[in-house]
Design an enzyme around this catalytic site. Structure first.
Site, PDB file in Angstrom:
ATOM      1  N   THR A 143      47.694  36.876  42.723  1.00 14.43           N
ATOM      2  CA  THR A 143      46.755  36.229  42.099  1.00 14.43           C
ATOM      3  C   THR A 143      45.546  35.378  42.581  1.00 14.43           C
ATOM      4  O   THR A 143      45.837  34.853  43.648  1.00 14.43           O
ATOM      5  CB  THR A 143      47.685  35.283  41.103  1.00 14.43           C
ATOM      6  OG1 THR A 143      48.913  35.783  40.774  1.00 14.43           O
ATOM      7  CG2 THR A 143      46.771  34.507  40.022  1.00 14.43           C
ATOM      8  N   GLU A 144      44.354  35.475  42.281  1.00 15.20           N
ATOM      9  CA  GLU A 144      43.209  35.012  42.746  1.00 15.20           C
ATOM     10  C   GLU A 144      42.984  35.444  44.220  1.00 15.20           C
ATOM     11  O   GLU A 144      42.411  34.599  44.914  1.00 15.20           O
ATOM     12  CB  GLU A 144      43.459  33.449  42.582  1.00 15.20           C
ATOM     13  CG  GLU A 144      43.767  32.964  41.267  1.00 15.20           C
ATOM     14  CD  GLU A 144      42.739  33.178  40.277  1.00 15.20           C
ATOM     15  OE1 GLU A 144      41.767  33.782  40.321  1.00 15.20           O
ATOM     16  OE2 GLU A 144      42.939  32.727  39.116  1.00 15.20           O
ATOM     17  N   LEU A 145      43.726  36.400  44.789  1.00 12.24           N
ATOM     18  CA  LEU A 145      43.681  36.742  45.916  1.00 12.24           C
ATOM     19  C   LEU A 145      44.049  35.800  46.980  1.00 12.24           C
ATOM     20  O   LEU A 145      43.714  35.648  48.036  1.00 12.24           O
ATOM     21  CB  LEU A 145      42.191  37.501  46.445  1.00 12.24           C
ATOM     22  CG  LEU A 145      41.459  38.552  45.682  1.00 12.24           C
ATOM     23  CD1 LEU A 145      40.385  39.144  46.313  1.00 12.24           C
ATOM     24  CD2 LEU A 145      42.433  39.557  45.452  1.00 12.24           C
TER      25      LEU A 145
END
Lengths: 417, 430
Positions: A143-145
């Site tokens: 998630t969100e890198l």
């Protein structure tokens, strides 16, 4: 030999309805608004973009490749509200030119709070993708890198993945280029694909910006920039939200036309082409290891977690949520567990972000609430109800009210932006 | 630039936001080197004006000009008059009677104020008389522009502008619709409207008020500029640290303002009732006085929350600081609030605020909770959240206190100077 590697993030949060302290129904999500937004984005982005990609793949005779990461939360909404989008993704899957990535089903920050929950969500997501598209995902994106060395170690220990995708942040790369393949520190087999944020943001953020010196961005110009990578890298990782097409950059900016012509312009250079993430890591060896002791993400200029966990409200909300894990799971109540998991989406915490709030910018655009405070109040009211439902099942503790003194001093007197 | 300013009151003898605003703006203009002739009525006699010497009314009706020590570019001119902001006709009656009795005691002569028992007529006659004296006073002054605050000065300002051919700027701190809802006092509305139409430029304290001017007074939008109020740093910011925490078992939710229809006291009480359904250890404190005071006490009793609501009456100075210090939350449930300076004061005193969306101040505050004044469920929901969740309260306080520092009178004054220039240009062009 420069390969363009496209990966599109496709996600819509399950937004909460207005929920006050006086509400007591276990009905937390705003189906009306979620359906409305889902259909709107489907019409403006998902449908036209999927048709375009499909068209390009057919035209290029299989030389154009892309990857998608579809969150479980999004898939659930597409099934309910825009099933026609599912059939276009299905058609894309059948071309053999499209790779699907793995992530947490609920687009959650669970890696930071519960490794058990994190792995369960990845498995649930991988099963869903395999069932829908007949592919077992081999590449993981968090998630969100969000990424650090520990995440790499945990992903490697599952044995299910070949590579991780994250941000090519300057402070982890130093003088090195994101256009090579790297290896996480301490990892044996895993590879790292790093986002070329400069070229990605040229499309995702700057494309329609008339004050940008490079405006207007043409496919021909962009293909030349891709070709300039030759001699200093193998791959240009263009990672962005899929909603770039038609939603963040409206159709009248010419974003679809740009995309339509980009493949042929890139392929005009005989050495250059397109690869999926799995093809990239098969084609190239890691040139170096990257050490990321501290957490990074792809957000804002800070590339840190402050957009989700930067203030006392965010920290409090997420801690309370994960503190319930044991009780929720031991209840065995599937509805309860599903609601608890939907509350884990990073979006709920993003809405509580006070950073830049007063200036009104990208954070505000994506926020269904008038203010971060409203979002916190709403979330805590829902959490309070979830907690009392859970307590009825398990006789666990109720939502704890923390006192001022329990808040860590750094959050009490946080820097104000 | 020299400004002929028709204002109302000056600290420390102020009764509300209008005086605070006039003071803040004048002080900032002074700092910018703008010369201001500040004309204000001095009351014949009232509880708070003992510092002003009485002049014989048959003399020019105006006192000698004087200066206030900190403001070197501001010259004060006073006109003896019982006019006061926020007067209603019945207040005016009371006020006049007191004043007359006082004068009679002092001089042993009868002082007939236009006779008649129609007190609203009295007030309007007085407004007209005030205008005449203001023109006489202005004839001996040199200035570039006239700046008038709120309706009672408009006839004076219009007369001065017409007599001396100077540009007129009127400043709207509140309209008759804010004060009286739909039941407007027609003569007041007429005076307001005439002043706005006669002006070369109109300043409102918010976009909220600007839209009322356009829709209710028929003022062309291009003539109306918004200048938000600032907040005065009161320099006692270490105060709260020195005093230490006041220990108390109960949370305190504060209402501070005039207890009138405009300020929404009833919505505060109805929200209080809802809050008390969910939590017990809360007290609701209402600071202020006004024509709905008795009604408010009754409502609290009718709702069965009488023991949880405290009425302190009107407070000033240190008492206000003390009450802010004790408060956990400030609520401004105004039905129609052109600006609303008190939430800024609350934030300055480290108290988080809930403000009505029907207010000008909600345009400038981001780090405040906002509700529709009529939505008592949501008001209660938010009050409970602030009292229950320390992280919310802390985040609101930290950011709010920081944000409020950005609202500076000096910026408002600079905007006014630009508007003066526009008004001058408009008159020169005509």
């Amino acid at each position: 030999m420069a390969s363009v590697c496209f990966y599109f993030q496709v996600h819509q949060p399950a937004r909460l309805r207005h929920y006050t302290v006086f509400d007591n129904k276990a009905d937390y999500f705003d189906d009306y608004k979620n359906a409305e937004i889902c259909r709107k984005v489907a019409n403006k982005c998902y449908l036209p973009a999927n048709r375009l990609i499909l068209d390009i793949i057919r035209r290029c005779d299989g030389r154009f490749k892309v990857a998608y990461s579809l969150t479980g939360i999004l898939l659930e909404q597409l099934f309910s509200f825009s099933p026609e989008v599912m059939s276009t993704f299905d058609a894309l899957a059948q071309t053999g030119c499209v790779e699907f990535l793995a992530e947490t089903y609920y687009h959650s920050l669970s890696f930071l709070y519960s490794h058990d929950e994190f792995v369960e969500q990845i498995n649930k997501h991988a099963e869903t993708i395999e069932k829908l598209f007949g592919q077992k995902p081999r590449i993981f994106r968090n998630t969100e890198l969000i990424y650090n060395n520990d995440l790499a170690a945990l992903i490697e220990s599952t044995g299910a993945f070949d590579a991780i995708i994250t941000e090519g942040a300057d402070h982890i790369l130093g003088y090195r280029s994101p256009n090579f393949i790297y290896r996480p520190k301490g990892s044996e087999k895993l590879k790292l694909l790093l986002k070329n944020y400069s070229l990605s943001d040229d499309i995702a953020f700057r494309f329609s910006n008339r004050h940008w010196t490079q405006w207007p961005l043409t496919a021909e110009k962009f293909a030349r920039w891709v070709n300039d990578v030759n001699g200093n890298g193998f791959v240009v990782n263009l990672f962005m939200d899929y909603e770039t097409f038609g939603e963040h950059q409206w159709a009248d900016t010419g974003i679809f036309e740009f995309m339509r012509h980009l493949p042929e312009e890139v392929l005009k250079y005989p050495d250059n082409g397109f690869k999926t993430p799995s093809e990239v890591i098969k084609a190239y060896e890691a040139v170096d290891t990257v050490d990321v002791p501290h957490l990074i993400s792809w957000a804002d200029t800070e590339r840190d977690l402050s957009a989700w966990l930067g203030n006392a409200m965010q920290s409090n909300a997420i801690h309370e949520l994960y503190r319930m894990e044991k009780n929720i799971k031991s209840s065995g109540d599937q509805d309860l567990i599903a609601d608890w998991r939907r509350l884990q989406s990073s979006d709920h915490f993003y809405y509580m972000c006070t950073k830049y709030f007063a200036d009104g910018d990208v954070h505000k655009y994506f926020n269904p609430y008038d203010s971060p405070y409203d979002s916190y109040i709403n979330f805590m009211n829902v959490l309070g109800n979830l907690q009392s439902r859970c307590a009825k099942k398990t006789s666990g503790p109720n939502l704890r009210e923390i006192t001022r003194n329990e808040i860590p001093p750094d959050l009490r007197t946080q820097a104000v932006h | 630039m020299r400004v002929f300013m028709l204002g109302w009151e000056f600290p420390p003898f102020i009764s509300g936001g209008l005086g605070t605003a006039c003071y803040g703006l004048t002080k900032a203009l002074d700092q910018l080197g703008t010369e201001v002739i500040f004309v204000l009525p001095t009351m014949v006699q009232s509880r708070y004006t003992t510092h002003v010497k009485l002049l014989t009314p048959d003399l020019a009706m105006s006192e000698a000009p004087f200066k206030v020590h900190q403001l070197k570019n501001v010259l004060f001119r006073t006109i003896t008059s019982p006019l006061q902001p926020y007067l209603t006709s019945s207040d005016y009656q009371q006020h006049i009677e007191q004043s007359l009795a006082h004068i009679q005691r002092q001089r042993g002569q009868t002082y007939d104020l236009c006779g008649g028992l129609d007190y609203s007529g009295d007030m309007f006659t007085e407004v007209a008389r005030y205008a005449q004296i203001a023109v006489k006073l202005a004839e001996n002054e040199h200035f570039d522009v006239i700046h008038a605050h709120d309706w009672m000065t408009y006839p004076a300002a219009v007369a001065v502008a017409a007599g001396l051919h100077k540009p007129l700027v009127v400043h709207i701190h509140s309209t008759e619709f804010d004060r009286s809802g739909e039941h407007v006092n027609q003569p007041i509305y007429d005076i307001e409207r005439e002043g706005m139409h006669a002006a070369d430029k109109v300043i409102t304290v918010s976009h909220y008020t600007r839209s009322i001017l356009i829709s209710r007074y028929g003022i062309p939008g291009e003539k109306v500029e918004v200048v938000h109020n600032g907040v005065e740093r009161n320099g006692n910011q270490n105060w709260s640290l020195a005093d230490g925490e006041i220990s108390k078992d109960e949370k305190i939710v504060l209402f501070l303002g005039r207890i009138t229809m405009q300020k929404g006291p009833e919505y505060f009480l109805r929200a209080a009732k809802k809050v008390l359904e969910k939590m017990d250890n809360v007290k609701f404190v209402m600071v202020g006085s006004g024509d709905l005071m008795h009604r408010a006490v009754e409502i609290a009793a009718e709702l069965g929350i009488g023991s949880k609501v405290l009425f302190t009456g009107f407070l000033r100075g240190d008492d206000v600081h003390k009450i802010y210090k004790m408060a956990d939350l400030y609520v401004m449930p105004s039905v129609s609030e052109p600006f609303g300076i008190t939430p800024l004061e609350a934030l300055e005193n480290d108290v988080p605020v809930i403000i009505s969306k029907q207010s000008g101040v909600s345009e400038v505050l981001q780090h405040a909770l906002k509700v529709d004044f009529w939505d008592v469920d949501e008001m209660a929901n938010k009050i409970i959240a602030v009292l229950k969740y320390a992280p919310l309260e802390i985040t609101l306080r930290n950011h709010g206190n920081f944000e409020v520092r950005r609202l500076r009178w000096i910026d408002s004054a600079e905007k006014c100077l630009r508007i003066y220039d526009d008004a001058l240009a408009a008159v020169a062009y005509a």
